[in-house]
Design a protein around this motif. Sequence first.
Motif, short mmCIF file in Angstrom:
data_model
loop_
_atom_site.label_atom_id
_atom_site.label_comp_id
_atom_site.label_asym_id
_atom_site.label_seq_id
_atom_site.Cartn_x
_atom_site.Cartn_y
_atom_site.Cartn_z
N THR A 52 37.05 47.19 50.13
CA THR A 52 37.17 47.94 48.90
C THR A 52 37.92 47.45 47.86
O THR A 52 39.24 47.18 48.37
CB THR A 52 36.94 49.69 49.20
OG1 THR A 52 36.08 49.88 49.92
CG2 THR A 52 36.88 50.30 47.91
N ILE A 53 37.95 47.09 46.87
CA ILE A 53 38.87 46.90 45.64
C ILE A 53 38.90 47.78 44.81
O ILE A 53 37.75 48.47 44.27
CB ILE A 53 38.52 45.28 45.37
CG1 ILE A 53 37.51 45.49 44.34
CG2 ILE A 53 38.83 44.54 46.39
CD1 ILE A 53 37.32 43.93 43.75
N CYS A 54 39.99 47.97 44.05
CA CYS A 54 39.87 48.59 42.64
C CYS A 54 39.43 47.67 41.55
O CYS A 54 39.81 46.30 41.54
CB CYS A 54 41.43 49.10 42.59
SG CYS A 54 41.79 49.73 40.81
N VAL A 55 38.91 48.22 40.71
CA VAL A 55 38.23 47.76 39.42
C VAL A 55 38.40 48.57 38.58
O VAL A 55 38.44 49.67 38.40
CB VAL A 55 36.76 47.17 39.56
CG1 VAL A 55 36.53 46.17 40.56
CG2 VAL A 55 35.78 48.30 39.86
N GLY A 56 38.89 47.82 37.18
CA GLY A 56 38.94 48.92 35.85
C GLY A 56 38.15 48.51 35.02
O GLY A 56 37.07 48.19 35.10
N ASN A 71 42.11 47.57 47.92
CA ASN A 71 43.06 46.61 47.25
C ASN A 71 43.43 47.08 45.96
O ASN A 71 42.46 47.58 45.14
CB ASN A 71 42.40 45.28 47.18
CG ASN A 71 42.64 44.45 48.63
OD1 ASN A 71 42.91 44.93 49.57
ND2 ASN A 71 42.69 43.18 48.43
N PRO A 72 44.44 47.08 45.39
CA PRO A 72 44.96 47.71 44.08
C PRO A 72 44.40 46.89 43.09
O PRO A 72 43.87 45.67 42.98
CB PRO A 72 46.52 47.66 44.21
CG PRO A 72 47.04 46.52 45.10
CD PRO A 72 45.89 46.59 46.27
N CYS A 73 44.48 47.54 41.94
CA CYS A 73 44.17 46.80 40.56
C CYS A 73 45.29 46.02 39.93
O CYS A 73 45.64 45.86 38.76
CB CYS A 73 43.73 47.64 39.49
SG CYS A 73 42.10 48.24 39.36
N SER A 74 46.22 45.39 40.70
CA SER A 74 47.43 44.53 40.28
C SER A 74 46.72 42.98 39.71
O SER A 74 45.53 42.87 39.77
CB SER A 74 48.17 44.31 41.41
OG SER A 74 47.36 43.59 42.60
N PRO A 75 47.39 42.34 38.85
CA PRO A 75 47.02 41.21 38.31
C PRO A 75 46.51 40.24 39.50
O PRO A 75 47.14 40.01 40.55
CB PRO A 75 48.29 40.66 37.78
CG PRO A 75 49.08 41.68 37.44
CD PRO A 75 48.74 42.69 38.45
N ARG A 76 45.44 39.54 38.96
CA ARG A 76 44.75 38.73 40.29
C ARG A 76 44.53 37.30 39.60
O ARG A 76 44.23 37.31 38.17
CB ARG A 76 43.32 39.04 40.70
CG ARG A 76 43.67 40.59 41.34
CD ARG A 76 42.48 41.50 41.63
NE ARG A 76 42.09 42.40 40.58
CZ ARG A 76 41.53 43.72 40.68
NH1 ARG A 76 41.19 43.93 41.90
NH2 ARG A 76 41.30 44.10 39.62
N ASN A 77 44.46 36.43 40.32
CA ASN A 77 44.11 34.98 39.72
C ASN A 77 42.87 34.84 39.25
O ASN A 77 42.05 35.33 40.03
CB ASN A 77 44.49 34.01 40.88
CG ASN A 77 46.18 34.05 41.05
OD1 ASN A 77 46.93 34.07 40.38
ND2 ASN A 77 46.16 33.62 42.50
N GLN A 78 42.93 34.03 38.04
CA GLN A 78 41.23 33.93 37.45
C GLN A 78 41.11 32.79 37.09
O GLN A 78 42.06 31.61 37.02
CB GLN A 78 41.35 34.75 36.50
CG GLN A 78 41.66 36.35 36.55
CD GLN A 78 41.84 36.92 35.06
OE1 GLN A 78 41.05 36.79 34.08
NE2 GLN A 78 42.98 37.87 34.99
N GLY A 79 39.90 32.31 37.15
CA GLY A 79 39.37 31.12 36.82
C GLY A 79 38.02 31.08 36.10
O GLY A 79 37.33 31.82 36.34
N LYS A 80 37.62 30.06 35.43
CA LYS A 80 36.11 29.84 34.78
C LYS A 80 35.37 28.88 36.11
O LYS A 80 34.87 28.10 35.75
CB LYS A 80 36.18 29.07 33.58
CG LYS A 80 37.14 29.68 32.54
CD LYS A 80 37.13 29.06 31.08
CE LYS A 80 38.16 29.62 30.14
NZ LYS A 80 37.56 31.06 29.67
#
Length: 215
Positions: free
Chosen positions: A114-118, A41-50
């Motif tokens: 597998t996912i991309c991480v930066g 999966n690409p390093c595109s913007p992803r939904n985040q939360g605390k």
Amino acid sequence: MAKVREACRLASPMRIVAVAITCALVLATTATAAVAAGTPNPCSPRNQGKVFQDWGDDNNYFAMPNGGFEEGSDDWWLYGNARVVWGNEPFDVGGWADMRSLRLSGWAMAESRTICVGVGEDSVRLFVKNPRVDGASLHIDATVRNPDTGRVATTGFDIDAAAAPYGWAPTVPLRIPNLLGSDGGQQELTLRFTTGGTPATWYIDDVYVDPWKLR
Ligand SMILES: [Ca+2]
């Protein structure tokens, strides 16, 4: 293949830590078959939360693909007695309507897509239901691959069922290896969960990655 094994250091202790974990880091100089789970999966913007705020962790996290198992086994490769079952972790951090988790019973293994991480996306955190069976353990491998160099590294974590209370709890943040160059870039992350020791029934749910750089 040259390998280095050394003790690795976990992140700072959180206010509430109910799942005890030991870990070891293995570095490999060349690619292996350890990272093979689908198209990354690409390093595109992803939904985040605390999502771990109730446990003293104010960091933002994004979910692994189908990290809550609400889409069944999509984006996961299941082996042995690994099944997506009814019943969510009780804190419902992914949403009140969530109703599934992953059961690992007897011998079982589950591997993530597998996912991309930066840069800064350096740790993983999830919920585990400990069976509290003496001698049982759950092994977690966090494997990264640098697509430019082909280098692979794995951090292995062991949860000892006898060292933690029975029931659902968040793990501590699990540090993933860093094979990024000094100028940053991206790497590919794959998670693998495997039962070990005395046969027991484990559950996992809501698997998240900490995107430090976007906090
Ligand atoms: Ca779930």
